[in-house]
Design an enzyme around this catalytic site. Structure first.
Site, PDB file in Angstrom:
ATOM      1  N   HIS A 237       0.841  -1.215   0.000  1.00  0.00           N
ATOM      2  CA  HIS A 237       0.000   0.000   0.000  1.00  0.00           C
ATOM      3  C   HIS A 237       0.869   1.256   0.000  1.00  0.00           C
ATOM      4  O   HIS A 237       0.575   2.230   0.701  1.00  0.00           O
ATOM      5  CB  HIS A 237      -0.938   0.004   1.218  1.00  0.00           C
ATOM      6  CG  HIS A 237      -2.033  -1.014   1.154  1.00  0.00           C
ATOM      7  ND1 HIS A 237      -3.222  -0.799   0.504  1.00  0.00           N
ATOM      8  CD2 HIS A 237      -2.110  -2.281   1.658  1.00  0.00           C
ATOM      9  CE1 HIS A 237      -4.001  -1.881   0.609  1.00  0.00           C
ATOM     10  NE2 HIS A 237      -3.341  -2.799   1.299  1.00  0.00           N
ATOM     11  N   ASP A 300      -0.822  -4.993   5.935  1.00  0.00           N
ATOM     12  CA  ASP A 300      -1.833  -5.845   5.297  1.00  0.00           C
ATOM     13  C   ASP A 300      -1.604  -5.957   3.792  1.00  0.00           C
ATOM     14  O   ASP A 300      -1.013  -5.070   3.173  1.00  0.00           O
ATOM     15  CB  ASP A 300      -3.234  -5.299   5.565  1.00  0.00           C
ATOM     16  CG  ASP A 300      -3.413  -3.883   5.038  1.00  0.00           C
ATOM     17  OD1 ASP A 300      -2.479  -3.071   5.213  1.00  0.00           O
ATOM     18  OD2 ASP A 300      -4.461  -3.589   4.450  1.00  0.00           O
ATOM     19  N   GLU A 301      -2.095  -7.015   3.232  1.00  0.00           N
ATOM     20  CA  GLU A 301      -2.186  -7.207   1.791  1.00  0.00           C
ATOM     21  C   GLU A 301      -0.876  -6.896   1.058  1.00  0.00           C
ATOM     22  O   GLU A 301      -0.864  -6.290  -0.011  1.00  0.00           O
ATOM     23  CB  GLU A 301      -3.319  -6.349   1.212  1.00  0.00           C
ATOM     24  CG  GLU A 301      -4.682  -6.726   1.787  1.00  0.00           C
ATOM     25  CD  GLU A 301      -5.790  -5.794   1.333  1.00  0.00           C
ATOM     26  OE1 GLU A 301      -6.912  -6.284   1.110  1.00  0.00           O
ATOM     27  OE2 GLU A 301      -5.543  -4.575   1.235  1.00  0.00           O
ATOM     28  N   SER A 302       0.239  -7.351   1.628  1.00  0.00           N
ATOM     29  CA  SER A 302       1.559  -7.115   1.016  1.00  0.00           C
ATOM     30  C   SER A 302       1.881  -8.239   0.036  1.00  0.00           C
ATOM     31  O   SER A 302       2.895  -8.936   0.165  1.00  0.00           O
ATOM     32  CB  SER A 302       2.628  -7.004   2.103  1.00  0.00           C
ATOM     33  OG  SER A 302       2.393  -5.897   2.930  1.00  0.00           O
TER      34      SER A 302
END
Length: 490
Positions: A237, A300-302
Site C-alpha cells: 500500500h 496488510d495485503e503485502s
C-alpha cells in the site's frame, strides 16, 4: 453565578424513569429512584475548573450545550479508576464522580444523553432520580477514517470527531497513507506530500495535512476524550511514497501516481537500508506530534512482498516504532512475523493470526471485516459502499461477541473493538455519515457494555430514538431496515 428564582413549571406527566432512557452505549448499572427533580439553568458564565479532571468535562458540556448551565457538582473519586464514572440525580442536584479526566468526560457524555432524552435541550428539565454507575468492557474503542484514498480536510475530520465522541469512541485511527495518496507532511521527505499528496481515487485532487494541521486534529480530538492513532501502511500500500521517492523502489524508478482501487501490487524495497532510514524519519516526525501511545504500521495485503522479506521487514519496523517510544499496531498479517513485546494485532480477516498473537502474549483489536467494516454496503440497494466481505445491516453489526471471533480468545486477550471506514466510495461528509451511522452505535455498545447486558431488541428501541436525534443534528444517518422490520413485527 446567580440561580434563577422563578417557580418551576408544572411537572409533566410523562417524565421517563432514568432506567428506561435510550442511552447508547448502555451503562453497566442504572438504579432508578421514585422522585422527579426540576433543574433550571443558571444565569451567568460557567468558568471551567483549573483541574483538568473536571475542567475538560465542563468544557465538553459547554461546547455541546452552550446555553445550558445546570447545578452540577463534580467529585474526584479515589475508587473509580480508568474510565469509570458515576452520576447521581438527587435533591435537585446532579453529581458527576470519576477518578480520572477520561472518566469524567465519559460522565459528561452520558449526562448529555440524559439531558436530551429527558427534554433538557431548552435549558430546563425534569429528570427522574437515580444513579448511573458505569465502566467500559474494553479499553480501546476505535473508529478508523481512511483519508488516503479520499482526502478529508481538518474541519471535516473535526466534524467526524464531534459525531463519534458522544458514543464513547476513544480512539480515532487515521489511515494516512496508501497507494492513492500520502496525507501528512514529513519535513525530512518533502516530496511525499509535494508529489504523493496530490492524487486520490478517481483522479480528483488530493491534499495533505501540514504538521500544524495534524496537531490541530490531535488537540481537538484530545479535548473530546479521543486519542489519535496514526497509520503509515507498509511495506505494501505504498505506491504514493514510491511515486515520490524512486530510492524506495528496488529498481530505482518512480512509480506513476495511482488512482484506482486495486490492492497488493506495491512494496517498499525491504533489503535497502535507506528504506529503514525513511521509516525512522516518518515515525519520528509523526510520533513527536502524537501524544497517544500507538503507531500503526499497517502490514496488510503485502502480496508483492516475498514472505521472508515481509517477516524481516515487519520485525525491523516494529523495532523502529518502539525505539521512537510508541507501541506498534499492525493488521493481522503481522502475526506471521516475530511479534515484539506489546505489539497489538488488529484482526480483520484471519482469526488464526489473532490466536498467534494470544499465544505470544500480545493483545488483539477486533475489526472483523464481516461485522465492523463500515465501507461495506447495508444491502444490494445501498447507494455507496462495497460488499466483498459482506452486506452489513444493523443486526449483523450488533449481534456478535468479540470474544467468540477466534476460538480460545477471552476478554483479557482483547484490547478492544474498532470500526474501519475505508475510503474507496466516500467523497464527502454526507457519505461518511451514510456509512457510519447507525452501525457505529452498534459497535460502540459492543465495545462498552458487558456482553451479558446486551439485548438486541432493547438496542433497537434505543436506536430509534438516536436516529431521530442524529437527524436533528444534521447527521445523515441511514434509514436502517432493522427498525422497519421491528415496526412490522410490532
Amino acid at each position: 453565578m446567580t440561580a434563577c428564582v422563578s417557580d418551576p413549571p408544572t411537572k409533566p406527566e410523562d417524565v421517563p424513569d432514568l432506567d428506561v432512557l435510550p442511552l447508547i452505549p448502555l451503562p453497566v448499572s442504572i438504579d432508578g429512584g421514585d422522585e422527579v427533580y426540576y433543574y433550571d439553568s443558571y444565569e451567568g458564565e460557567v468558568l471551567p475548573s483549573l483541574n483538568p479532571t473536571i475542567g475538560d468535562a465542563q468544557r465538553y458540556l459547554s461546547d455541546r450545550w452552550p446555553e445550558l448551565a445546570l447545578p452540577l457538582q463534580f467529585a474526584i473519586s479515589e475508587t473509580l479508576q480508568g474510565e469509570a464514572y458515576r452520576i447521581e440525580f438527587k435533591n435537585e442536584e446532579i453529581e458527576l464522580e470519576a477518578g480520572t479526566r477520561e472518566g469524567m468526560l465519559n460522565a459528561a457524555k452520558t449526562l448529555g444523553q440524559v439531558l436530551h432524552f429527558s427534554g433538557g435541550d431548552a435549558g430546563e428539565v425534569f429528570i427522574s432520580s437515580g444513579t448511573i454507575t458505569d465502566e467500559p468492557r474494553f479499553d480501546y474503542r476505535g473508529y478508523m477514517l481512511d483519508v488516503a484514498r479520499h482526502f478529508f480536510d481538518v474541519e471535516e475530520v473535526k466534524a467526524v470527531i464531534d459525531r463519534i465522541a458522544p458514543y464513547k469512541i476513544n480512539h480515532l485511527h487515521l489511515h494516512l497513507s496508501d497507494d492513492q495518496g500520502w496525507r501528512i507532511e514529513i519535513k525530512s521527505w518533502p516530496k511525499l506530500t509535494e508529489i504523493g499528496g496530490q492524487s486520490e481515487v478517481d483522479g480528483t485532487p488530493g491534499g495533505f495535512y501540514t504538521q500544524d494541521d495534524y496537531s490541530e486534529i490531535v488537540n481537538y480530538a484530545q479535548s473530546r476524550g479521543i486519542t489519535i492513532v496514526p497509520e503509515i501502511d507498509m511495506p505494501g500500500h505504498t505506491n504514493a511514497a514510491l511515486s515520490a521517492y524512486p530510492i524506495l523502489n528496488a529498481d530505482g524508478v518512480a512509480r506513476e501516481p495511482y488512482t484506482g482501487t486495486n490492492v497488493g501490487f506495491s512494496t517498499l524495497d525491504t533489503d535497502q537500508d535507506s528504506v529503514y532510514t525513511f521509516i525512522d524519519d516518518v515515525v519520528r516526525e509523526i510520533g513527536a506530534l502524537t501524544p497517544g501511545p500507538y503507531f500503526h504500521l499497517g502490514g496488510d495485503e503485502s502480496d508483492a512482498t516475498e514472505h521472508e522479506d515481509f517477516v524481516n521487514f515487519v520485525n525491523r519496523a516494529q523495532q523502529i516504532v518502539q525505539e521512537n517510544g510508541k507501541i506498534p499496531i499492525g493488521w493481522d498479517e503481522v502475526a506471521t512475523s516475530e511479534l515484539a513485546e506489546e505489539t497489538v494485532v488488529q484482526l480483520w480477516a484471519h482469526p488464526d493470526y489473532a490466536l498467534r498473537a494470544r499465544e505470544a502474549g500480545n493483545a488483539v483489536i477486533m475489526s472483523p471485516a464481516t461485522r465492523t467494516y463500515l465501507d461495506m454496503q447495508y444491502d444490494s440497494t445501498s447507494r455507496i459502499g462495497l460488499h466483498w466481505a459482506a452486506y452489513i445491516e444493523v443486526d449483523s453489526a450488533y449481534q456478535w461477541d468479540p470474544a467468540t471471533v477466534a476460538e480460545g480468545l477471552t476478554d483479557g486477550d482483547i484490547l478492544g473493538v474498532e470500526s474501519p471506514l475505508w475510503g474507496e466510495t466516500i467523497r464527502n461528509l454526507e457519505d461518511i455519515d451514510y456509512l457510519t451511522f447507525p452501525r457505529l452505535l452498534a459497535h460502540a455498545e459492543i465495545g462498552w457494555t458487558p456482553q451479558e447486558k446486551r439485548d438486541y431488541p432493547d438496542f433497537l428501541r434505543r436506536l430509534a430514538a438516536h436516529q431521530d436525534w442524529l437527524r436533528e443534528q444534521g447527521i445523515g444517518t441511514y434509514e436502517t431496515r432493522a427498525l422497519a422490520d421491528q415496526d412490522n413485527v410490532q
